[in-house]
Design a protein around this motif. Structure first.
Motif, short mmCIF file in Angstrom:
data_model
loop_
_atom_site.label_atom_id
_atom_site.label_comp_id
_atom_site.label_asym_id
_atom_site.label_seq_id
_atom_site.Cartn_x
_atom_site.Cartn_y
_atom_site.Cartn_z
N ILE A 337 33.66 34.66 64.44
CA ILE A 337 34.79 34.15 63.67
C ILE A 337 35.65 35.29 63.13
O ILE A 337 35.14 36.36 62.75
CB ILE A 337 34.27 33.29 62.49
CG1 ILE A 337 33.41 32.13 63.03
CG2 ILE A 337 35.40 32.76 61.63
CD1 ILE A 337 32.63 31.40 61.95
N ASN A 338 36.95 35.07 63.10
CA ASN A 338 37.91 35.93 62.38
C ASN A 338 37.78 37.41 62.74
O ASN A 338 37.52 38.26 61.87
CB ASN A 338 37.76 35.75 60.87
CG ASN A 338 38.22 34.38 60.41
OD1 ASN A 338 38.90 33.66 61.15
ND2 ASN A 338 37.86 34.01 59.19
N CYS A 339 37.98 37.72 64.01
CA CYS A 339 37.89 39.13 64.43
C CYS A 339 39.15 39.90 64.01
O CYS A 339 40.22 39.34 63.85
CB CYS A 339 37.73 39.20 65.95
SG CYS A 339 36.19 38.44 66.55
N GLN A 340 38.98 41.20 63.84
CA GLN A 340 40.10 42.08 63.49
C GLN A 340 39.87 43.45 64.09
O GLN A 340 38.73 43.86 64.35
CB GLN A 340 40.25 42.18 61.97
CG GLN A 340 39.03 42.73 61.26
CD GLN A 340 39.23 42.87 59.77
OE1 GLN A 340 40.11 43.64 59.34
NE2 GLN A 340 38.44 42.15 58.98
N TYR A 341 40.94 44.14 64.31
CA TYR A 341 40.86 45.51 64.84
C TYR A 341 40.99 46.49 63.69
O TYR A 341 41.90 46.38 62.87
CB TYR A 341 41.97 45.75 65.86
CG TYR A 341 42.01 47.16 66.38
CD1 TYR A 341 41.11 47.59 67.36
CD2 TYR A 341 42.96 48.06 65.90
CE1 TYR A 341 41.16 48.89 67.85
CE2 TYR A 341 43.01 49.37 66.38
CZ TYR A 341 42.10 49.78 67.35
OH TYR A 341 42.13 51.08 67.82
N ILE A 342 40.05 47.45 63.63
CA ILE A 342 40.09 48.46 62.58
C ILE A 342 40.40 49.83 63.18
O ILE A 342 41.32 50.52 62.76
CB ILE A 342 38.77 48.49 61.79
CG1 ILE A 342 38.57 47.15 61.06
CG2 ILE A 342 38.75 49.65 60.80
CD1 ILE A 342 37.29 47.06 60.27
N ASP A 343 39.64 50.24 64.19
CA ASP A 343 39.87 51.51 64.89
C ASP A 343 39.09 51.46 66.19
O ASP A 343 38.15 50.66 66.36
CB ASP A 343 39.44 52.69 64.02
CG ASP A 343 39.98 54.01 64.54
OD1 ASP A 343 40.94 53.98 65.33
OD2 ASP A 343 39.44 55.06 64.16
N SER A 344 39.42 52.34 67.10
CA SER A 344 38.81 52.30 68.43
C SER A 344 37.37 52.77 68.43
O SER A 344 36.50 52.14 69.04
CB SER A 344 39.63 53.17 69.40
OG SER A 344 40.93 52.66 69.56
N ASP A 345 37.10 53.87 67.76
CA ASP A 345 35.80 54.52 67.89
C ASP A 345 35.12 54.62 66.53
O ASP A 345 35.79 54.76 65.49
CB ASP A 345 35.96 55.91 68.50
CG ASP A 345 36.75 55.88 69.79
OD1 ASP A 345 36.58 54.89 70.54
OD2 ASP A 345 37.54 56.82 70.04
N MET A 346 33.79 54.63 66.56
CA MET A 346 33.04 54.59 65.30
C MET A 346 31.63 55.12 65.50
O MET A 346 31.14 55.26 66.62
CB MET A 346 32.98 53.16 64.79
CG MET A 346 32.13 52.24 65.65
SD MET A 346 32.56 50.49 65.53
CE MET A 346 34.01 50.40 66.58
N TRP A 347 30.98 55.39 64.36
CA TRP A 347 29.54 55.68 64.33
C TRP A 347 28.88 54.51 63.60
O TRP A 347 29.33 54.09 62.53
CB TRP A 347 29.25 56.97 63.58
CG TRP A 347 29.65 58.20 64.35
CD1 TRP A 347 28.87 58.96 65.18
CD2 TRP A 347 30.93 58.83 64.34
NE1 TRP A 347 29.58 60.01 65.70
CE2 TRP A 347 30.86 59.96 65.20
CE3 TRP A 347 32.16 58.54 63.72
CZ2 TRP A 347 31.93 60.80 65.44
CZ3 TRP A 347 33.23 59.37 63.95
CH2 TRP A 347 33.12 60.49 64.79
N VAL A 348 27.81 54.00 64.16
CA VAL A 348 27.12 52.84 63.61
C VAL A 348 25.70 53.24 63.22
O VAL A 348 24.98 53.86 64.02
CB VAL A 348 27.07 51.68 64.62
CG1 VAL A 348 26.27 50.51 64.05
CG2 VAL A 348 28.48 51.25 64.99
N CYS A 349 25.30 52.88 61.99
CA CYS A 349 23.93 53.10 61.54
C CYS A 349 23.22 51.74 61.55
O CYS A 349 23.50 50.89 60.70
CB CYS A 349 23.90 53.70 60.14
SG CYS A 349 22.22 53.90 59.48
N PRO A 350 22.31 51.52 62.49
CA PRO A 350 21.63 50.22 62.55
C PRO A 350 20.63 50.06 61.40
O PRO A 350 20.04 51.03 60.92
CB PRO A 350 20.91 50.26 63.90
CG PRO A 350 20.70 51.72 64.16
CD PRO A 350 21.88 52.43 63.55
#
Length: 664
Positions: A337-350
Motif C-alpha cells: 500500500i501507498n508506495c513512494q520514491y525516496i532515493d535510488s540507492d540505500m543501505w539496509v540493516c535487517p
C-alpha cells in the motif's frame, strides 16, 4: 463488684448496638448506631439503683453481663470497619507523596496525621481500660474521663475541633481552604496512578477516616460524662446535650464539605506509564498491520515492467522476485500500500530473525535516514535501483505491507467478559490481554455486599480461541484489523444512577471496533442486584452523525516506549484513533501504533464499587501512544450525609436514683 466496675462497663459500651454487626458497614450507619447506643446507655444509668457498702444488687450484675456480651460483638464490628477504612491510608499515602516538598499541603497533612493519631491513641487506651478494668485504679479512669471532656486545647475536645477546622475552616480568609479542596487541587496524574485511586474515591476515603474519628471522639466524650456522673462528680445532662449538638454540627458540615469536594472530583481510574516498559508485561503490539517495506517496482506488477513510478502503486501485491534481487531476502504475503520514491540507492540493516520488525534502519545515499541508524548486528546490505535494458529505471519504492493474517497479531475478541451477577458479583478490575494472536478484554470480579462494600475476588478466565479453529468466525468471534477497518473508538461510559458495572465487550459499528459496558441496577443498602434488568450501554455515535465522532490524529508518531516523558491521557470521550504505521523517518515505519497497554487496572483496595469503564489513549505529540482501559468509580456523594444522634437524652433523674458519691 462495685459501682466503679459498673461505670467501666458502661464506658465499654461506647461503640454501637448489636445492629452494627449485621448492618453498619460504613461510617454513616455506624454514626447512627453510636447515637442510639449513647441514648440507651444514658437510659441505663438513669434507671433507679442503690449502692450501699460497695455491694451491688443482682440487677447491676445482670446489666454488666449484658454489656460485656454486647461489647464482644461490637468490638469485632468496629475493628472490621476500621480495617476497611484504614487499609487505604489516604492521608498517609498523600503524605508519602509530599515528603520533602515543604509546601503547605505537606504541613497540613502532617498536622492531620498527628491529630488522627492522637485521637486513635486515646481510643486504644480506652479499649485497654475496658478490657482490663480490674487492673486499673479508679483515679486512672477518672483522669482519663476528665481529659476526654476537658477545656484544655490539648485534650480530646480540642483535638476534635482542630480536625474539624481543617475540613471546615472557621475563617477562610485567614485560615485558607479546606484541606479536601487543597488536596483536590494538588492531585497530579502520577499520584493517582501510583495509588490507583480516583480523586473521588480518595476524598471519600478521607471523609470516612475523618468521620470514624468523629464517632470515636463523640463516644469517648459522652461516656466520659457518664463515668464522671457515676463517680458523683455531677449530673452533666446539659454538658452531654451540648456535646451531642456540637457533634451533630461538625458531622453535618464535614459531610457538606466532603460532598461538595466529591462533586468536583473526577471518578476516573487508569494506569500511567510504568517505570520501565516491558513487552509482554506492560504492553503488547499489533504487528504487521501496516509496516515499512522496500520493494522494486518491477515486482509490483504482473508484467514486471518499470514504466510507472512508485506513487502509481497505491494498492498492489508482489508478483514474484525479478532475478533474485533484494526481494529474495524478504517478502510481503499480503497487500502492498501507498508506495513512494525516496532515493535510488540505500543501505539496509535487517532486524533480528525473531523480531516483528523487518529492518532496524535504512540509510539512503542522499543522506536521509529512516529509523535510528547506527551499528547493525546482522550486517548492512547495499540495495541499489537499476536500469532495465538501459531504457527504464527500476526504482526501489518504500511502501507499507499489510502482511498475511497468519503471520501478524491484529485481531480483537468480540466475546463478552461478564461478572457472575447471579451470584451477586460485580466487575472490580479490567485489562487488555493477549492470548496467542488475539487481544481480549478481561475482568476481575468481587462479591457485592451491603452499603457499597465489595469483597475482592479474582480475574475471570478469558474465552481463549485461535482464529484458525473450526467454527470461529470473523465478525462474530473476532475482528481483524485491516487498512480499511483499523479504527478503535475512544469512549468513557458510565452507568445510570443506581447501577453498577457488571460486564464489558467489544462489538463492531461499521468499520470501528467499539467498546460497551453492561450495567445492572442494585440496592445500595442491601447490596442485592437485579440481573434481569441489566442493560448494555454504549456511545453509538459515528463519523456520519449530525455531530460526528472526532478523530484523534497521530502525526509522525514514533514508538511510544522511546518517549523520555510520561505519556498522559490525551483523548476525550466520543473520539476514535486508527492503528497506523510508526513514523517513516523516526522508525522506518516498522511498528504499528498505538501500542496496547496490558497493565492490570484494579483499585488499590483490591475491590471498589465501579459504575463505568472506557477505552482511552495516552500519548503526546510525536509519539503513537497506548490504547488502554479505564474505570469509573461509583459516585458515593449521594450517600454522604450526616444524621444527628437522638436528641432526647433525659434531662432529670428520677427521684429514687442514688448516685455513688466517691464510694470506692
Amino acid at each position: 463488684m462495685t459501682a466503679r466496675v459498673c461505670a467501666i462497663l458502661l464506658l465499654a459500651a461506647f461503640t454501637v448496638t448489636h445492629a452494627l454487626v449485621d448492618e453498619a458497614v460504613d461510617v454513616i450507619r455506624l454514626g447512627i448506631d453510636v447515637g442510639e447506643e449513647v441514648l440507651n446507655s444514658w437510659d441505663i444509668i438513669s434507671k433507679p439503683f442503690n449502692v450501699s457498702g460497695g455491694v451491688e444488687l443482682p440487677i447491676i450484675r445482670r446489666r454488666e453481663r449484658q454489656v460485656l456480651a454486647r461489647l464482644a460483638q461490637v468490638t469485632r464490628a468496629i475493628n472490621r470497619l476500621e480495617l476497611n477504612v484504614d487499609k487505604n491510608g489516604a492521608v498517609l499515602m498523600l503524605l508519602a507523596k509530599h515528603i520533602g516538598r515543604g509546601n503547605s499541603l505537606e504541613l497540613k497533612l502532617h498536622e492531620m496525621s498527628d491529630l488522627l493519631s492522637r485521637v486513635s491513641s486515646a481510643d486504644q487506651k480506652m479499649r485497654e481500660y475496658t478490657r482490663n478494668q480490674r487492673e486499673f485504679e479508679r483515679r486512672t479512669l477518672e483522669d482519663f474521663a476528665e481529659w476526654c471532656v476537658s477545656h484544655d486545647s490539648s485534650a480530646l475536645p480540642g483535638l476534635m475541633e482542630r480536625v474539624y477546622a481543617m475540613i471546615v475552616p472557621p475563617h477562610k480568609h485567614l485560615l485558607g481552604q479546606s484541606i479536601l479542596q487543597v488536596i483536590l487541587e494538588d492531585l497530579q496524574e502520577d499520584h493517582l496512578c501510583d495509588m490507583q485511586m480516583s480523586p473521588h474515591q480518595l476524598i471519600y476515603d478521607m471523609y470516612n477516616t475523618i468521620s470514624l474519628t468523629e464517632i470515636k471522639g463523640y463516644a469517648m466524650m459522652q461516656f466520659s460524662w457518664m463515668l464522671l456522673r457515676i463517680y458523683g462528680k455531677g449530673n452533666f445532662t446539659q454538658e452531654a446535650n451540648l456535646t451531642r449538638v456540637r457533634y451533630a454540627e461538625r458531622t453535618s458540615r464535614i459531610a457538606t464539605a466532603a460532598k461538595a469536594t466529591m462533586a468536583m472530583a473526577k471518578r476516573d481510574l487508569y494506569r500511567c506509564d510504568p517505570k520501565e516498559h516491558k513487552l509482554g508485561e506492560t504492553y503488547e503490539e499489533v504487528t504487521k498491520l501496516l509496516q515499512g517495506y522496500i520493494e522494486n517496482e518491477v515486482n509490483l506488477n504482473a508484467d514486471q515492467t518499470c514504466k510507472e513510478n512508485c506513487a502509481y502503486y497505491t494498492l498492489a501485491e508482489r508478483h514474484g522476485c525479478f532475478k533474485g534481487e533484494y526481494c529474495a531476502k524478504q517478502s510481503c504475503n499480503g497487500r502492498i500500500i501507498n508506495c513512494q520514491y525516496i532515493d535510488s540507492d540505500m543501505w539496509v540493516c535487517p532486524a533480528a530473525r525473531d523480531s516483528p520488525r523487518r529492518y532496524e534502519w535504512i540509510e539512503y545515499e542522499n543522506g536521509r535516514k529512516l529509523g535510528p541508524a547506527g551499528s547493525c548486528t546482522r550486517g548492512e546490505t547495499k540495495v541499489d535501483s537499476w536500469w532495465k535494458l538501459n531504457l527504464l529505471h527500476c526504482s526501489y519504492c518504500f511502501c507499507l505491507c499489510e502482511d498475511d493474517i497468519q503471520s501478524s497479531v491484529r485481531t480483537f475478541s468480540l466475546r463478552e467478559a461478564l461478572a457472575d451477577i447471579k451470584r451477586n458479583k460485580v466487575v472490580t478490575g479490567l485489562r487488555l490481554v493477549k492470548h496467542g494472536r488475539v487481544f481480549h478484554l478481561q475482568i476481575s470480579e468481587g462479591f457485592l455486599g451491603q452499603r457499597g462494600t465489595v469483597v475482592p475476588g479474582s480475574w475471570v478466565p478469558v474465552q481463549k480461541f485461535d482464529i484458525s479453529e473450526p467454527g470461529i468466525r470473523e465478525g462474530e468471534d473476532y475482528h481483524k484489523l485491516t487498512y480499511e477497518r483499523r479504527a478503535i473508538d475512544l469512549d468513557e461510559l458510565d452507568s445510570p444512577s443506581g447501577h453498577i458495572l457488571t460486564g464489558v465487550r467489544f462489538r463492531m459499528i461499521g468499520a470501528h471496533l467499539h467498546f460497551e459496558i453492561r450495567s445492572t441496577p442494585f440496592n445500595y443498602t442491601t447490596g442485592r442486584m437485579s440481573p434481569e434488568r441489566s442493560q448494555w450501554i454504549s456511545n453509538d455515535n459515528t463519523e456520519g452523525a449530525e455531530i460526528p465522532r472526532s478523530r484523534l490524529s497521530l502525526v509522525k508518531p514514533d514508538i511510544p516506549t522511546r518517549s523520555a516523558a510520561p505519556l498522559a491521557v490525551d483523548s476525550r470521550h466520543d473520539q476514535y484513533v486508527e492503528f497506523v504505521n510508526s513514523d517513516i523517518d523516526a522508525d522506518a515505519a516498522q511498528s504499528t501504533v498505538p501500542f496496547v497497554d496490558v497493565q492490570p487496572l484494579e483499585p488499590m483496595r483490591g475491590a471498589s464499587l465501579l459504575s463505568g469503564a472506557g477505552i482511552i489513549h495516552r500519548g503526546a505529540s510525536g509519539y503513537g501512544g497506548f490504547v488502554a482501559p479505564k474505570l469509573v468509580t461509583y459516585d458515593y456523594s449521594r450517600h454522604v450525609r450526616a444524621q444527628p444522634p437522638p436528641d432526647d437524652i433525659q434531662e432529670e433523674e428520677p427521684a429514687d436514683v442514688i448516685l455513688p458519691l466517691n464510694n470506692f
